[in-house]
Design an enzyme around this catalytic site. Sequence first.
Site, PDB file in Angstrom:
ATOM      1  CD  GLU A 261      -1.969   1.473   2.723  1.00  0.00           C
ATOM      2  OE1 GLU A 261      -1.571   2.842   3.080  1.00  0.00           O
ATOM      3  OE2 GLU A 261      -2.331   0.825   3.496  1.00  0.00           O
TER       4      GLU A 261
ATOM      5  CD  GLU B 114       2.104   2.850   9.363  1.00  0.00           C
ATOM      6  OE1 GLU B 114       1.075   2.609   9.485  1.00  0.00           O
ATOM      7  OE2 GLU B 114       2.856   2.916   8.432  1.00  0.00           O
TER       8      GLU B 114
END
Length: 453
Positions: free
Chosen positions: A80, A157
Amino acid sequence: MLRRLAAGAMTLATLSTALATPALAQETSKDLVTDFTLDNGMQVVVIEDHRAPVVVQMVWYKAGSADEQPGVSGIAHFLEHLMFKATDKLESGEFSATVAENGGTDNAFTSYDATAYHQRVAADRLPIMMEMEADRMVNLNLTEDVVKTERDVILEERNMRIDSDPGALFQEQMRASQYLNHHYGIPVIGWRHEMEELDLQDAKDFYQTYYAPNDAILIVAGDVTPDEVKTLAETYYGPIPANPDLPERVRPQEPPQRAERRLVFSDPRIAQPYVTRTYLAPERDPGDQTKAAALVMLAQLLGGGQTGYLTEKLVLDEQKAVYTSAYYNGTSLDDTVFGTYIVPAPGVSLEEAEAAMDAALAGFVEEGVNEEDLERIKLQIRAQDIYDRDDVAGLARMYGTGLTRGLTIQDIQDWPEILQAVTPEDIIAAAQEVLNRDRAVTGFVMSDEEITQ
């Protein structure tokens, strides 16, 4: 071309009327939905809303983290990120820059069951969005350097969202304990030790397997007509060939759970101890959503804020807890979970809190459903449904979420009325089936100091 009318959009100005008159909400809330399939297998859904000259395009791939091969957890989410890099036609970052230059916004997200990319723009900019989205469906141009750099981004992240958050770390362990065989037990972002090894070939393999029109659903919602969307979709997506080797969507399933599983999780950063439990529960199935609807109502009756049964019993009456909740989301491809949660009052141990929660759950089943409470919750759900359908992005997401989880357009349209048709008997039957500790994972969460006491 098949045209369908779905329960749907209603303005905020009519929300108060809907709250007062459920029948009126049922009669006046309508979305105009059309769907068709391109020759290459891409399903297209058009949701018309001509109140503003705005359109939302979403491309949903029926591939999420639960579709990953063993050993490459996180590759769906990693890809993604990589989809915003260079293609044969666009420079890295040019996609989002072009959306912004045309006055729009864009983003993407990955879940267990799907990966979706979306843009919100003026309606006359839709051709630009389709051209770029179709381009990156087939022309993504990845390099070793790009993959290495972006891998550092997803690792950071994970640091921020998971590793620095004790609650998130605990939830990982809960899901891993609930799902021993199904990939729902693996975090969407991935296990760190596998994320660190993700490489260019892993990304290419996932991309070439799943990013194909016959594994994608295009949803366009807003100020468009089906004929306009069909012409554009055939122009931009139509030439992309289907993947003839797209694998059948079959996941490893859970073996029967025959005994309760328990976790004790401690972390010095935990400020407030609590007990939580998840039960394996059925999801919404195509043509068979009644049990899931009953579980939605059960969660609301048990955990619906200050009026929920658990709050009234454990917080207000017995004062054993300062907070309780129950939750359920049945929109998944495979079995999901029904959860309960209790934060004990000062001086109440986790063991005492768990016992009080179990007694309250048993009491609810024995006493049965208060029909006035059920009618109030049905009215609230109806009003919330109308509110949710007032935004074209919310509508696009509603249909995309359902369709990528195996539901049909008819299932999505029928869902509001299935919820309204739930009976007290349905709810108690669902509670008796699902609230079984032999199919549950119970977690005690506490600080290091508490575990040593």
